[in-house]
Design a protein around this motif. Structure first.
Motif, short mmCIF file in Angstrom:
data_model
loop_
_atom_site.label_atom_id
_atom_site.label_comp_id
_atom_site.label_asym_id
_atom_site.label_seq_id
_atom_site.Cartn_x
_atom_site.Cartn_y
_atom_site.Cartn_z
N THR A 17 53.42 18.55 164.42
CA THR A 17 53.18 17.11 164.41
C THR A 17 54.54 16.43 164.26
OG1 THR A 17 52.88 17.05 162.01
CG2 THR A 17 50.89 17.33 163.36
N ALA A 18 54.59 15.14 164.55
CA ALA A 18 55.83 14.40 164.40
C ALA A 18 55.56 13.07 163.73
CB ALA A 18 56.51 14.18 165.74
N ASP A 19 56.43 12.70 162.81
CA ASP A 19 56.43 11.38 162.20
C ASP A 19 57.45 10.56 162.97
OD1 ASP A 19 54.60 12.09 160.16
OD2 ASP A 19 56.24 12.99 159.01
N VAL A 20 56.97 9.54 163.70
CA VAL A 20 57.83 8.77 164.59
C VAL A 20 58.06 7.38 164.02
CG1 VAL A 20 58.06 7.84 166.93
CG2 VAL A 20 56.93 10.05 166.57
N VAL A 21 59.33 6.97 163.98
CA VAL A 21 59.71 5.62 163.58
C VAL A 21 60.06 4.88 164.87
CG1 VAL A 21 61.36 4.22 162.30
CG2 VAL A 21 60.56 6.39 161.35
N PRO A 22 59.35 3.79 165.19
CA PRO A 22 59.60 3.06 166.44
C PRO A 22 61.01 2.49 166.51
CG PRO A 22 57.58 2.29 165.37
CD PRO A 22 58.28 3.19 164.41
N ALA A 23 61.45 2.26 167.72
CA ALA A 23 62.75 1.64 167.95
C ALA A 23 62.59 0.12 168.02
CB ALA A 23 63.36 2.16 169.25
N THR A 24 63.61 -0.59 167.60
CA THR A 24 63.66 -2.03 167.78
C THR A 24 63.88 -2.30 169.27
OG1 THR A 24 64.64 -2.26 165.58
CG2 THR A 24 64.88 -4.14 167.08
N PRO A 25 63.18 -3.28 169.86
CA PRO A 25 63.37 -3.54 171.29
C PRO A 25 64.84 -3.68 171.67
CG PRO A 25 61.55 -4.84 170.46
CD PRO A 25 62.21 -4.20 169.26
N GLY A 26 65.25 -2.94 172.70
CA GLY A 26 66.62 -2.99 173.19
C GLY A 26 67.63 -2.19 172.39
N GLN A 27 67.17 -1.46 171.38
CA GLN A 27 68.10 -0.69 170.55
C GLN A 27 67.68 0.77 170.50
OE1 GLN A 27 69.13 -2.33 166.75
NE2 GLN A 27 68.81 -4.43 167.44
N SER A 28 68.62 1.61 170.11
CA SER A 28 68.36 3.05 169.99
C SER A 28 68.37 3.42 168.51
CB SER A 28 69.44 3.85 170.75
OG SER A 28 69.38 3.56 172.11
N ASN A 29 67.40 2.89 167.78
CA ASN A 29 67.37 3.14 166.34
C ASN A 29 66.05 3.77 165.88
OD1 ASN A 29 65.77 0.90 166.66
ND2 ASN A 29 66.80 -0.35 165.13
N GLY A 30 65.30 4.35 166.80
CA GLY A 30 64.09 5.07 166.44
C GLY A 30 64.43 6.48 165.98
N SER A 31 63.45 7.14 165.38
CA SER A 31 63.66 8.52 164.95
C SER A 31 62.34 9.26 164.95
CB SER A 31 64.30 8.57 163.56
OG SER A 31 63.40 8.06 162.59
N ALA A 32 62.42 10.58 164.88
CA ALA A 32 61.23 11.41 164.80
C ALA A 32 61.56 12.65 163.99
CB ALA A 32 60.75 11.81 166.19
N THR A 33 60.63 13.01 163.12
CA THR A 33 60.76 14.21 162.31
C THR A 33 59.58 15.11 162.63
OG1 THR A 33 61.85 13.00 160.53
CG2 THR A 33 60.89 15.14 159.95
N VAL A 34 59.86 16.33 163.03
CA VAL A 34 58.79 17.27 163.39
C VAL A 34 58.42 18.12 162.18
CG1 VAL A 34 60.32 19.10 164.24
CG2 VAL A 34 58.03 18.92 165.14
N GLN A 35 57.13 18.36 162.05
CA GLN A 35 56.60 19.19 160.96
C GLN A 35 55.81 20.34 161.56
OE1 GLN A 35 57.31 18.43 157.79
NE2 GLN A 35 58.24 16.48 158.27
N GLY A 36 56.03 21.53 161.07
CA GLY A 36 55.28 22.69 161.52
C GLY A 36 54.26 23.10 160.47
N GLY A 37 53.03 23.33 160.90
CA GLY A 37 52.00 23.75 159.97
C GLY A 37 51.88 25.26 159.87
N LEU A 38 52.41 25.95 160.84
CA LEU A 38 52.34 27.41 160.87
C LEU A 38 53.73 27.97 161.15
CD1 LEU A 38 49.16 27.72 163.11
CD2 LEU A 38 49.25 27.90 160.63
N GLY A 39 53.88 29.27 161.05
CA GLY A 39 55.17 29.89 161.34
C GLY A 39 55.89 30.31 160.08
N ASN A 40 57.02 30.96 160.28
CA ASN A 40 57.80 31.51 159.17
C ASN A 40 59.22 30.95 159.19
OD1 ASN A 40 55.85 33.62 158.12
ND2 ASN A 40 55.95 34.15 160.28
N PRO A 41 59.60 30.21 158.15
CA PRO A 41 60.95 29.67 158.10
C PRO A 41 61.99 30.79 158.02
CG PRO A 41 59.64 28.99 156.19
CD PRO A 41 58.79 29.87 157.04
N PRO A 42 63.22 30.53 158.36
CA PRO A 42 63.73 29.22 158.76
C PRO A 42 63.38 28.91 160.21
CG PRO A 42 65.50 30.82 158.82
CD PRO A 42 64.28 31.54 158.28
N TYR A 43 63.35 27.61 160.52
CA TYR A 43 63.02 27.14 161.86
C TYR A 43 64.28 26.67 162.58
CZ TYR A 43 58.35 26.89 159.81
OH TYR A 43 57.17 27.19 159.19
N THR A 44 64.26 26.77 163.90
CA THR A 44 65.29 26.15 164.72
C THR A 44 64.61 25.10 165.59
OG1 THR A 44 65.10 27.83 166.45
CG2 THR A 44 66.77 28.19 164.75
#
Length: 71
Positions: free
Chosen positions: A4-31
């Protein structure tokens, strides 16, 4: 990997959005490999548009997640 991803929207005309991905399964560490070239759990400096991320775990299992950043 049940990603899943937590997404922060960008301000119109700017590159200030972000996204953080979360894994529910798997074995760390992740790349992380984002479609914008980022390689950390959080991609920053995103403008509006479509992106994807591939996450791999320590055993080589991987999953992909596609999403959009809006305003």
């Amino acid at each position: 990997m049940n990603l899943t991803a937590d997404v922060v929207p960008a301000t119109p005309g700017q590159s200030n959005g972000s996204a953080t991905v979360q894994g529910g399964l798997g074995n760390p560490p992740y790349t992380y490999q984002w479609s914008n070239g980022a390689s950390t759990q959080t991609a920053t400096g995103l403008s509006t548009g479509s992106y994807s991320v591939t996450v791999s775990d320590s055993y080589g299992c991987s999953g992909s997640f596609a999403f959009s950043v809006g305003t």
